[in-house]
Design an enzyme around this catalytic site. Structure first.
Site, PDB file in Angstrom:
ATOM      1  N   LYS A  57      68.058  -7.337  86.319  1.00 47.87           N
ATOM      2  CA  LYS A  57      69.106  -8.293  85.900  1.00 47.87           C
ATOM      3  C   LYS A  57      70.451  -7.855  86.461  1.00 47.87           C
ATOM      4  O   LYS A  57      71.284  -8.686  86.813  1.00 47.87           O
ATOM      5  CB  LYS A  57      69.107  -8.435  84.383  1.00 47.87           C
ATOM      6  N   ASP A  95      70.373  -6.758  77.324  1.00 50.72           N
ATOM      7  CA  ASP A  95      68.930  -6.987  77.478  1.00 50.72           C
ATOM      8  C   ASP A  95      68.281  -5.855  76.677  1.00 50.72           C
ATOM      9  O   ASP A  95      67.975  -4.803  77.205  1.00 50.72           O
ATOM     10  CB  ASP A  95      68.572  -6.921  78.967  1.00 50.72           C
ATOM     11  N   CYS A 125      62.263  -9.035  75.394  1.00 46.69           N
ATOM     12  CA  CYS A 125      60.967  -9.508  75.899  1.00 46.69           C
ATOM     13  C   CYS A 125      59.957  -9.452  74.762  1.00 46.69           C
ATOM     14  O   CYS A 125      58.844  -8.971  74.926  1.00 46.69           O
ATOM     15  CB  CYS A 125      60.525  -8.715  77.116  1.00 46.69           C
ATOM     16  N   ALA A 146      70.530  -1.428  81.362  1.00 49.39           N
ATOM     17  CA  ALA A 146      70.315  -1.992  82.703  1.00 49.39           C
ATOM     18  C   ALA A 146      69.060  -1.551  83.446  1.00 49.39           C
ATOM     19  O   ALA A 146      68.621  -2.263  84.357  1.00 49.39           O
ATOM     20  CB  ALA A 146      71.535  -1.704  83.572  1.00 49.39           C
ATOM     21  N   ALA A 147      68.464  -0.392  83.143  1.00 47.68           N
ATOM     22  CA  ALA A 147      67.355   0.102  83.975  1.00 47.68           C
ATOM     23  C   ALA A 147      66.069  -0.678  83.709  1.00 47.68           C
ATOM     24  O   ALA A 147      65.831  -1.073  82.569  1.00 47.68           O
ATOM     25  CB  ALA A 147      67.119   1.584  83.687  1.00 47.68           C
ATOM     26  N   PRO A 148      65.246  -0.898  84.746  1.00 51.03           N
ATOM     27  CA  PRO A 148      65.395  -0.412  86.131  1.00 51.03           C
ATOM     28  C   PRO A 148      66.356  -1.232  86.987  1.00 51.03           C
ATOM     29  O   PRO A 148      66.638  -0.842  88.107  1.00 51.03           O
ATOM     30  CB  PRO A 148      63.971  -0.483  86.675  1.00 51.03           C
ATOM     31  N   GLY A 149      66.829  -2.385  86.499  1.00 45.16           N
ATOM     32  CA  GLY A 149      67.948  -2.977  87.217  1.00 45.16           C
ATOM     33  C   GLY A 149      67.804  -4.407  87.711  1.00 45.16           C
ATOM     34  O   GLY A 149      68.716  -4.912  88.361  1.00 45.16           O
ATOM     35  N   ARG A 168      65.656   7.004  83.157  1.00 42.72           N
ATOM     36  CA  ARG A 168      65.610   5.629  83.671  1.00 42.72           C
ATOM     37  C   ARG A 168      66.805   5.310  84.557  1.00 42.72           C
ATOM     38  O   ARG A 168      66.737   4.440  85.415  1.00 42.72           O
ATOM     39  CB  ARG A 168      65.522   4.639  82.501  1.00 42.72           C
TER      40      ARG A 168
END
Ligand code: SAM
Length: 290
Positions: A101, A164, A217, A96-99, A124
């Site tokens: 989404k 992610d 990504c 999840a970091a930095p957050g 993070r």
């Protein structure tokens, strides 16, 4: 992969990272945002609360400190719009970091929902916590667990699970020099193995009829379509979900005719590279022996 489009792609990635974009908190109206933050260029067509903005340092704006908006690339915004996330949903964001989404998912889940926002990296996770606080997310719990633990703790619990995944970052080359410096063929191979492990660790946390969203990504097939293909062939209870149609004009089909997988390219819509898809879980009852 891109054939005749390659020149357009190369031109786009040779430019400076082109856009700054942000999405709004539901606590702020569009009117308040326009008045307090006057540098809006256009609305992002596939994201109901996203805008392209003209501003070098949006993080210095007082509305940013107040949690009125979150700065995020349009391609990253697209991922959580890939499939429907209902109000009241129980959601797990695995990496999840930095957050960015997580913040969007928390807004979608609303007050009646729950988001477990997990980040394994202890450094993070601090940035994640600070963004969760700044954006005032009341339905969110931050954890820092390894993915195998998540899999064991939350079996069949979540309506939506987002992976992610950590990746080789090919879609980030023009934005972050460090992404280019860090890239190697070895990194692609090691990320591809880690992505397969993360998916297999956390897939059991998806509830019956729940969704698993996968994104990276990067552009490499090994980390994208091939990873999804391997996952589906070893997990027959999961099947592809058609992507939100609003995203179709701004993304390409996944390679090999995998149209439920979407590729976001900087020459198609302003933003960095991204890959995403959603699959749904339906518990299969095996036929009993006669
Ligand atoms: N979803 C985030 C967002 O929107 O801001 C970006 C996540 S980033 C692409 C991938 C994350 O995966 C990183 O924060 C990284 O620390 C985390 N990660 C790295 N190794 C991991 C592992 N073995 N298991 C789970 N997460 C990992």
């Amino acid at each position: 992969m891109l054939g005749t489009e390659y020149d357009d792609f190369f031109r786009a990635v040779s430019e400076d990272a082109a856009v700054k974009a942000a999405f709004l908190s539901p606590r702020v109206s569009e009117k308040e945002f326009f008045e307090g933050f006057s540098k809006i260029r256009e609305k992002i067509p596939f994201c109901d609360n996203g805008y392209i903005i003209d501003c070098d340092l949006p993080g210095k704006n007082p509305m940013h400190h107040a949690g009125a908006f979150y700065v995020q690339d349009p391609s990253a915004m697209a991922t959580v719009h890939a499939a429907p996330v209902k109000s009241g949903a129980k959601i797990l964001d695995v990496c999840a970091a930095p957050g960015g989404k997580s913040v969007q998912l928390s807004f979608k889940a609303g007050d009646g929902g729950l988001l477990i926002s997990n980040e394994v990296d202890k450094k993070r996770v601090r940035a994640l916590l600070s963004n969760v606080e700044r954006m005032g997310l009341k339905n969110t719990i931050v954890t820092s667990l390894e993915t195998d633990k998540l899999g064991k703790m939350y079996r069949g619990y979540f309506d939506v699970v987002l992976v992610d995944a950590p990746c080789s970052g090919e879609g980030m080359f023009r934005k972050y020099d460090v992404a280019l410096g860090d890239w190697s063929e070895k990194k692609v191979v090691s990320c591809a193995a880690l992505q397969r492990k993360i998916l297999s660790d956390v897939c059991e946390t998806v509830a019956n009829d729940g969704l698993l969203i996968y994104s990276t990504c990067t552009f490499s097939e090994e980390e994208n379509e091939n990873c999804v293909k391997d996952f589906l062939s070893s997990h027959p209870d999961f099947s592809p979900v058609e992507v939100n149609r609003a995203l179709l004009p701004y993304t390409h089909d996944g390679n090999g005719g995998m149209s439920f997988c979407r590729r976001f390219y900087p020459h198609i819509y302003p933003g960095e590279g991204q890959f995403f898809c959603a699959v749904s879980y339906t518990h299969l009852t095996l036929p009993t022996k006669a």
